[in-house]
Design an enzyme around this catalytic site. Structure first.
Site, PDB file in Angstrom:
ATOM      1  N   ARG A  58      -3.846  -1.263  25.121  1.00  0.00           N
ATOM      2  CA  ARG A  58      -4.374  -1.463  23.764  1.00  0.00           C
ATOM      3  C   ARG A  58      -5.113  -0.209  23.308  1.00  0.00           C
ATOM      4  O   ARG A  58      -5.030   0.200  22.151  1.00  0.00           O
ATOM      5  CB  ARG A  58      -5.304  -2.688  23.705  1.00  0.00           C
ATOM      6  N   TYR A 110       1.753  -2.406  -4.196  1.00  0.00           N
ATOM      7  CA  TYR A 110       2.385  -3.438  -3.378  1.00  0.00           C
ATOM      8  C   TYR A 110       1.541  -4.729  -3.427  1.00  0.00           C
ATOM      9  O   TYR A 110       0.316  -4.681  -3.232  1.00  0.00           O
ATOM     10  CB  TYR A 110       2.533  -2.922  -1.944  1.00  0.00           C
ATOM     11  N   ASP A 182      -1.131   5.659  -0.167  1.00  0.00           N
ATOM     12  CA  ASP A 182      -0.029   4.986   0.513  1.00  0.00           C
ATOM     13  C   ASP A 182       1.220   5.834   0.271  1.00  0.00           C
ATOM     14  O   ASP A 182       1.725   5.914  -0.847  1.00  0.00           O
ATOM     15  CB  ASP A 182       0.128   3.565  -0.056  1.00  0.00           C
ATOM     16  N   LYS A 207       9.335   0.936   6.885  1.00  0.00           N
ATOM     17  CA  LYS A 207      10.246   1.368   5.826  1.00  0.00           C
ATOM     18  C   LYS A 207      10.975   2.659   6.250  1.00  0.00           C
ATOM     19  O   LYS A 207      11.677   2.661   7.228  1.00  0.00           O
ATOM     20  CB  LYS A 207       9.460   1.513   4.518  1.00  0.00           C
TER      21      LYS A 207
HETATM   22  N1  PLP Z   1       2.690  -0.434   1.484  1.00  0.00           N
HETATM   23  C1  PLP Z   1       3.827  -0.525   0.774  1.00  0.00           C
HETATM   24  C2  PLP Z   1       4.080   0.446  -0.335  1.00  0.00           C
HETATM   25  C3  PLP Z   1       4.758  -1.519   1.081  1.00  0.00           C
HETATM   26  O1  PLP Z   1       5.895  -1.598   0.345  1.00  0.00           O
HETATM   27  C4  PLP Z   1       4.490  -2.425   2.134  1.00  0.00           C
HETATM   28  C5  PLP Z   1       5.440  -3.497   2.479  1.00  0.00           C
HETATM   29  O2  PLP Z   1       6.393  -3.748   1.771  1.00  0.00           O
HETATM   30  C6  PLP Z   1       3.283  -2.310   2.832  1.00  0.00           C
HETATM   31  C7  PLP Z   1       2.409  -1.294   2.489  1.00  0.00           C
HETATM   32  C8  PLP Z   1       2.934  -3.262   3.936  1.00  0.00           C
HETATM   33  O3  PLP Z   1       3.613  -2.935   5.109  1.00  0.00           O
HETATM   34  P1  PLP Z   1       4.107  -3.971   6.224  1.00  0.00           P
HETATM   35  O4  PLP Z   1       5.082  -4.901   5.580  1.00  0.00           O
HETATM   36  O5  PLP Z   1       4.684  -3.102   7.287  1.00  0.00           O
HETATM   37  O6  PLP Z   1       2.888  -4.713   6.690  1.00  0.00           O
END
Ligand code: PLP
Length: 389
Positions: A58, A110, A182, A207
């Site tokens: 961990r 998001y 992000d 992604k």
């Molecule tokens: N940030 C963006 C721009 C996203 O599109 C997503 C998920 O679709 C996330 C964060 C969250 O990521 P996760 O689904 O891996 O938890």
């Protein structure tokens, strides 16, 4: 090969060289060229308290270290920390805030980020507001005194709005707030926020970084040692770490990030050409289009415009639903950023949690994650579906 700096310590090797080698020296014990998946949860110590860098998985794991070193290098950040999902990464960043402090969230983001802030952290005393980050003067003028963090996406999910990272970083620095970017949609191949003044970069590595729709993960990159210490502390203390196999999948995916992104961008352009000329389509949202909100910001800070394309249908919601239901090469599914093309209806799918909020998305909107298949097949498939709009 470490961080692949030149002897002067200032010049980095090329992007793909770092993607393939940073943190990935051949295994000293066996010479294995591919980073082993270290499944051991615990590590033998040479004496009490005298370990070889790893004690318990961990807290640290060799496969994880390889992936963290690789992606931090690509983001041109000194430190990288990985998590079990993008939202776990976001959650660890939000733990930097204290009750009474405010996070300003871009009003196009998001839905899960909105849900995490408004549904998990707001009840614990974190203040938040949704703001229009395309207007930097308005951001400066309307700045609430209790703001400790600005959280932006660029391009945003799902409207692909782009904002000027450098200009917002200047305002945040002036006011003593942290800027979180992000970078999931752009990836470090197209945009590197740390070099533009951001304090923290966050990814859903589920992604483009993973790139094959087979691993859920999150990543945080920072250049500041004290921020790294604080986030590493909660990474270990709260324990939302990725499994070694998941680290391996992300590590492997990132090796081909540059070639995949080039193809995603090229295929996206072919799709945009189809959409712009199609009578069933009302608006095409793609940062390369000169009339797109934030086109100037995108052109300034991105090396290409990405693989995500959104559009609205002239005939509204029902037509959007029909198109999303009709494609066959584009699979109807949530998520994005992988080799296969996906189509979705954000208002009913990925952004359903933002309904009724300032982050609600239009219900005639379709979002495409354009994959790396042959572009002619993608254009034919979407073209046929649009005939039914
Ligand atoms: N940030 C963006 C721009 C996203 O599109 C997503 C998920 O679709 C996330 C964060 C969250 O990521 P996760 O689904 O891996 O938890």
């Amino acid at each position: 090969m470490g961080d692949l700096e030149s002897e002067s310590g200032s010049e980095l090797a090329g992007f793909s060289t770092r993607a393939i080698h940073a943190g990935q020296d051949p295994d000293p014990a066996t010479g294995a060229v591919v980073t082993p998946i270290s499944l051991s949860t615990t590590f033998a110590q040479d004496g009490v308290g005298n370990h070889r860098g790893y004690e318990y998985s961990r807290s640290g794991n060799p496969t994880r270290t390889a992936m963290e070193t690789q992606i931090a290098s690509l983001e041109q950040a000194r430190f990288g920390m990985s998590f079990a999902s993008g939202l776990a990464a976001e959650d660890n960043i939000l733990r930097l805030l204290r009750p009474g402090q405010r996070v300003l969230l871009g009003n196009d983001a998001y839905g899960g980020t909105f849900r995490l802030i408004s549904g998990v952290w707001a009840p614990l005393g974190i203040e938040w507001s949704a703001v229009d980050l395309t207007d930097v003067d308005a951001l400066r003028d309307g700045w609430p005194d209790d703001t400790a963090m600005v959280w932006l996406e660029t391009p945003t999910n799902p409207l692909l709005t782009c904002v000027d990272i450098e200009a917002i970083a200047d305002v945040a620095r002036e006011r003593g707030a942290l800027l979180v970017v992000d970078n999931t949609f752009a990836t470090p191949y197209l945009q590197r926020p740390i070099t533009l003044g951001a304090d923290i970069v966050v990814h859903s590595s589920t992604k483009y970084l993973g790139g094959h729709s087979d691993v859920v993960g999150g990543f945080v990159a920072v250049d500041d040692a004290s921020l790294s210490e604080r986030i590493s502390f909660t990474q270990n203390a709260a324990g939302a770490v990725p499994a070694p196999f998941d680290c391996y999948l992300v590590l492997r995916g990132v090796k081909t990030l540059a070639v995949r992104m080039d193809r995603h961008c090229r295929n996206a352009r072919a799709i945009v050409d189809l959409l712009v000329a199609h009578p069933a389509v009302d608006r095409v949202l793609y940062p390369q289009l000169p009339d797109h909100p934030g086109h100037a910001a995108a052109a300034k800070q991105m090396s290409d415009f990405g693989g995500m394309v959104s559009f609205t249908l002239a005939a509204g919601r029902e037509a959007a639903m029909r198109v999303a239901d009709t494609t066959s090469v584009f699979t109807l599914a949530e998520s994005l950023g992988a080799v296969e093309s996906l189509i979705e209806h954000p208002a009913a799918m990925t952004h359903a949690s933002a309904a009724g909020s300032p982050l609600e998305v239009p219900d005639d909107l379709i979002r495409l994650s354009v994959g790396i298949e042959d572009s002619s097949d993608l254009v034919d498939d979407l073209g046929a579906a649009l005939e039914r709009a």
